[in-house]
Design a protein around this motif. Structure first.
Motif, short mmCIF file in Angstrom:
data_model
loop_
_atom_site.label_atom_id
_atom_site.label_comp_id
_atom_site.label_asym_id
_atom_site.label_seq_id
_atom_site.Cartn_x
_atom_site.Cartn_y
_atom_site.Cartn_z
N ILE A 17 12.97 12.70 -4.36
CA ILE A 17 11.64 13.21 -4.69
C ILE A 17 11.28 12.58 -6.03
N GLY A 18 10.20 11.82 -6.05
CA GLY A 18 9.82 11.07 -7.25
C GLY A 18 9.77 9.59 -6.97
N MET A 19 9.24 8.81 -7.93
CA MET A 19 9.28 7.34 -7.92
C MET A 19 8.73 6.73 -6.64
N ASN A 20 7.57 7.25 -6.20
CA ASN A 20 7.02 6.77 -4.94
C ASN A 20 6.54 5.33 -5.01
N CYS A 21 6.87 4.56 -3.99
CA CYS A 21 6.37 3.20 -3.85
C CYS A 21 6.60 2.75 -2.41
N TYR A 22 5.50 2.57 -1.68
CA TYR A 22 5.58 2.22 -0.27
C TYR A 22 4.81 0.94 -0.04
N VAL A 23 5.28 0.13 0.88
CA VAL A 23 4.62 -1.13 1.19
C VAL A 23 4.24 -1.16 2.67
N TYR A 24 3.01 -1.57 2.93
CA TYR A 24 2.60 -1.86 4.31
C TYR A 24 2.31 -3.35 4.38
N GLY A 25 2.64 -3.95 5.51
CA GLY A 25 2.38 -5.39 5.65
C GLY A 25 1.93 -5.72 7.05
N GLN A 31 5.46 -13.62 6.25
CA GLN A 31 4.17 -14.08 5.73
C GLN A 31 3.18 -12.92 5.71
N GLU A 32 3.67 -11.71 5.90
CA GLU A 32 2.77 -10.56 5.95
C GLU A 32 1.95 -10.46 4.67
N ARG A 33 0.71 -10.07 4.83
CA ARG A 33 -0.11 -9.67 3.68
C ARG A 33 0.24 -8.21 3.41
N LEU A 34 0.31 -7.87 2.11
CA LEU A 34 0.90 -6.59 1.73
C LEU A 34 -0.07 -5.66 1.00
N ILE A 35 0.08 -4.38 1.25
CA ILE A 35 -0.56 -3.34 0.43
C ILE A 35 0.56 -2.50 -0.17
N VAL A 36 0.49 -2.30 -1.48
CA VAL A 36 1.47 -1.44 -2.14
C VAL A 36 0.82 -0.07 -2.35
N VAL A 37 1.46 0.98 -1.91
CA VAL A 37 0.92 2.32 -2.10
C VAL A 37 1.77 3.06 -3.13
N GLU A 70 -2.31 -7.75 -1.47
CA GLU A 70 -3.76 -7.59 -1.47
C GLU A 70 -4.20 -6.61 -2.55
N ALA A 71 -3.45 -5.53 -2.69
CA ALA A 71 -3.85 -4.50 -3.65
C ALA A 71 -2.70 -3.52 -3.88
N VAL A 72 -2.77 -2.88 -5.05
CA VAL A 72 -1.91 -1.73 -5.32
C VAL A 72 -2.81 -0.50 -5.25
N VAL A 73 -2.49 0.40 -4.37
CA VAL A 73 -3.32 1.56 -4.12
C VAL A 73 -2.62 2.79 -4.71
N ILE A 74 -3.35 3.56 -5.50
CA ILE A 74 -2.73 4.76 -6.07
C ILE A 74 -3.37 5.98 -5.42
N THR A 75 -2.54 6.82 -4.81
CA THR A 75 -3.08 7.97 -4.07
C THR A 75 -3.54 9.09 -4.99
#
Lengths: 555, 555
Positions: A17-25, A31-37, A70-75
């Motif tokens: 619990i803590g230190m959240n960081c998720y990647v979608y590609g 060669q995936e394009r990535l979004i960091v959440v 592509e972007a770093v998204v902060i929820t």
């Protein structure tokens, strides 16, 4: 599908619990394009990370692929979601996207690192959808214990993902967005491939309660209390701050904010229009001249943090203000597991001063910001995804959450940090295991969790440290006796003589008998001196210390 | 009264949970004859006592008055009441008195220190009263989470004291003495001057529950579980061990005990006749060949202790036994505040193995051994003392307990460790403040809590350690460069060059410019070298390390 794939990769928050960081590609493999959440932090403790200032996710995998982000998204603006942006932005360089309040907080963090504020883009919530390479993404307002939290709807050619972010189902959250069942249903109606869902409270089986449900209790309590009243809660829980401050104000008390985080959060909430009618606050300086029965302090440090306002008040004085018999201190908060000792220490210090301490009384003065199990199940029903990926939780939370999914006919998949899941087909499958870990911010330096630095600190703390110095003269003979210094060890052992004397004596004996071959070789000599030191210490004090040997050879 | 007085002096346990040690005295001031009640320990933690093995009360005050001690009385066999007898007996020399089971455990502890077992006298409970100088004293059987717990009735010329010891009001405790209301009422009917009363659970407002109340739940659970079943609880809770083992046995499982404390407690219970019909146990060796669905392991380590059986099973293997998917692990215990991290670590390790973890489920599989608030109030009513002295609790517990007393028309007095209370007159008053504290068992040496040894360890853990060595030649000039070694610090700082080089460079620069006056004086030189080291480290790594300087002067 032309060989393209949709991937999910947690780098932090899945297995803790803590230190959240998720990647979608999305894209062809590698060669995936990535979004960091989210780019969150977690906090050190004396048991495992003494001396460390802050713990960040190890984002090496992302850094090697920074041109594909592509972007770093902060929820939302909790530290475990936004806390690392200032520390890690320069390694990623991608634009940061967030809703207004979260963007405000993120900019403050970047500013502390001298990073221009315009790298953060403020986005509007759904139905606005952003084009991010192969993705379209929208921010779904959701209720949580901080304003303007967002879930995400992420569309890819392989289907729609709904990422809840941290959430609870609260239709009367006092401040910020109420949970909008219709909105979440609308987003889900065309079919959702995967629901990536908060798991923090999966073991809480009671119905979730609204932030509004405790306002009445707090109001009643505030009316009863005599003397000075102090309350602490998470600084980011703007709704709670408002409830506490307003009820104090109605009870005829002036409100004073203590602690930097507390002032900063209120400031951000006012700047962004989240808060419009917070009671007027007085400065600590002015507070000193207000009769204590007319004063209310809203302070940081609900988790017993040593340097926070609550700890300093409990310990004596903060900004010229002191507590005394007849005052009341309210913990409008829950103690996070692991922080009990610190919180209890404060409670006892307050008790010694005659201050009455009121804790959350089993939920009367605090509600959680996370969805309990019944609310998680409601979210499953609303979104009705093909796959459920439990997110944000220790292993036991993720596993329990996946079990619930399985029992409801969804495909649950336990994906922990570093486990890349391919969501392209009908069944999720593990595509790859990525090496992940933690980076420690230690003073001004970032060190790896496995560098051995912190391990050495722990060893010194457990075993003490002996320094052995030896000078070897030009002829290769010891010059005088070896010299020992001890730190963190008893000066006198079981023989009732100084440990240092025993050590120096035994080392001296060894050197007298040592062959030239031993004396000429630093490595052998060092090893022997270390072994003797540890053996002598063990017999004298029952402990094997850490030993550093310094051999100086006169040229 | 001829100038004689009745005193109460807590040396441990009053202002903390653990390390119980209370003194009663009667006689002319500074000539009182003394009874010591309990000699307990408390356990170290990484935050405040890294490397320490065990924490004992500082009994210097008693040692200086050892000729005045009539007896050391042990109320029950929990570590925080009996744990220090082996470590401290030789300093006191007085006979140790306890009931059968407690005496058995005390003798085992003395035996480990080579102290003859006959220093422990087994006593019969009330109505037998022992003559102890000016006192007459009897052991009052009472229910608690270990067999044969005792309260004490202590008669002095100044009146009767009732000391509850740790207790709960349990009329069906499964093993050991049921609470005997009539006995306690009988003892109290002629008037009690002071009730010295357990305070541990004063904040628990629910009615207390009997040990028997969970037997049915455990029985039901045991019938449902598949695979191997493991349960952990406090080894000393013989009633719980019996409930767990018998229900497992009835469910067709062989019982295997893992962990030294578990085996020792069962052994003591059988030896003393406390237990007559415990299921037959199998050895770990034999357990390996039993099908897992027919096996039940009863293991130590309910608090997440790193070396206990539970932690080792969670981590991999213990005595050749391993857990796997489909097995179940029951925590029939509550996590003591401060132990959460350790327990949660085990739960997650088990989760990773696919083992189902069942915790106490809010009390379904565990009940506390201490009296909750309603039961404390019942004890107050039964004994109806003139004065209430809250005992065994942190400051907040003692204060809350005293407040309850005051609200009921009793005189409540908060007496913390070192506060000597004169109970002779109608009102309790503070007679004196005694210097008390903690003694650390550290390896084989006892060290004082204030010796600075543990403080140095904590500093090394937080700040790292730099060693600076310098050789000064016969002429008083530095021989070569100073030499630095670092431990627990990053090797490379913000300048991307080795920290060691920076330090040695800055120290070398200083030495080149240092005056003869500086070079000749070890204290000045050491101070300067330390200051420079800390300053350079601060600028390179953002941290001020601990520094040890060793100057060798060639003669």
């Amino acid at each position: 599908m032309s060989g393209e794939r949709l991937i999910y990769l947690p780098l932090g928050g899945a297995g803790e619990i803590g230190m959240n960081c998720y990647v979608y590609g999305y894209g062809k493999p590698d060669q995936e394009r990535l979004i960091v959440v989210d780019l969150g932090v977690t906090f050190p403790d004396m048991d495992t990370t003494p001396g460390v200032d802050l713990i960040l996710p190890d984002i090496s995998w992302l850094v090697e692929r920074r041109d594909r982000i592509e972007a770093v998204v902060i929820t939302h603006a909790h530290e475990d979601h936004v806390g690392a942006v200032g520390h890690l932005y320069n390694k990623l360089g991608a634009p940061i996207l967030a809703r207004t309040f979260t963007a405000n907080i993120a900019r403050r963090k970047l500013d502390e690192h001298g990073i221009p504020k315009d790298v953060v883009q403020t986005v509007s919530p759904y139905p606005e959808m952003l084009d991010l390479g192969p993705f379209k993404m929208g921010f779904l307002p959701v209720s949580h214990s901080i304003p303007e939290s967002a879930g995400l709807v992420i569309d890819s050619p392989a289907g729609r993902i709904v990422h809840t972010g941290d959430f609870k189902i609260d239709e009367t959250p006092v401040v910020g967005d109420p949970f909008d069942r219709d909105l979440w249903a609308e987003v889900s109606k065309s079919g959702v491939k995967a629901l990536v869902c908060d798991s923090t409270n999966v073991f809480s089986i009671a119905e979730g309660r609204s932030e509004a449900s405790i306002a009445y209790e707090i109001e009643a309590l505030m009316g009863e209390m005599k003397g000075m009243v102090v309350a602490t809660t998470f600084a980011s829980n703007i709704a709670r701050l408002k409830t506490l401050a307003e009820s104090a104000s109605r009870a005829g008390r002036s409100v004073c904010l203590l602690g930097r985080a507390m002032r900063r959060m209120i400031e951000a909430a006012l700047e962004t229009g989240i808060l419009t009618d917070f009671p007027k606050v007085v400065s600590p300086e002015d507070a000193k001249s207000i009769p204590r029965e007319n004063l209310f302090l809203l302070v940081t440090g609900s988790q017993g943090e040593r340097r926070a306002a609550s700890a300093q008040l409990a310990n004596g004085k903060y900004m010229g203000l002191t507590l005394k018999e007849g005052d009341t201190f309210l913990f409008s908060s829950k103690t996070i597991p692991g922080n009990e000792r610190g919180v209890i220490r404060i409670m006892n210090q307050l008790s010694e001063k005659g201050v009455d301490v009121i804790d959350d009384h089993g939920g009367r003065y605090h509600v959680s910001g996370h969805a309990n199990r019944p609310d998680l199940e409601e979210m499953h029903r609303i979104v009705n995804p093909q796959i459920l990926v439990p997110m944000h939780g220790e292993h036991r939370h993720l596993r329990e959450h996946a079990k619930i999914a399985d029992s409801k006919g969804l495909q649950g998949v336990v994906a922990v940090n570093g486990m890349m899941i391919d969501l392209t087909g009908n069944e999720p499958r593990v595509a790859e295991y990525i090496e992940t870990g933690r980076t420690y911010l230690d003073g001004s330096v970032k060190i790896g969790a496995m560098d051995g630095i912190v391990r050495d600190r722990i060893r010194m703390a457990l075993n003490g440290h002996v320094l052995v110095t030896l000078i070897i003269d030009e002829d290769g003979s010891p010059l005088g006796e070896p010299w020992c210094e001890i730190m963190g060890l008893p000066e006198v052992g079981t023989s009732n003589a100084p440990l240092q004397d025993f050590l120096e004596n035994d080392l001296g004996q060894f050197l007298m008998r040592a062959s030239d071959k031993t004396l000429i070789d630093d490595a052998t000599l060092e090893k022997e001196l270390r072994t003797i030191t540890r053996r002598t210490a063990q017999s004298e004090i029952g402990k094997k210390p850490e030993v550093t040997v310094i051999i100086s050879r006169l040229a």
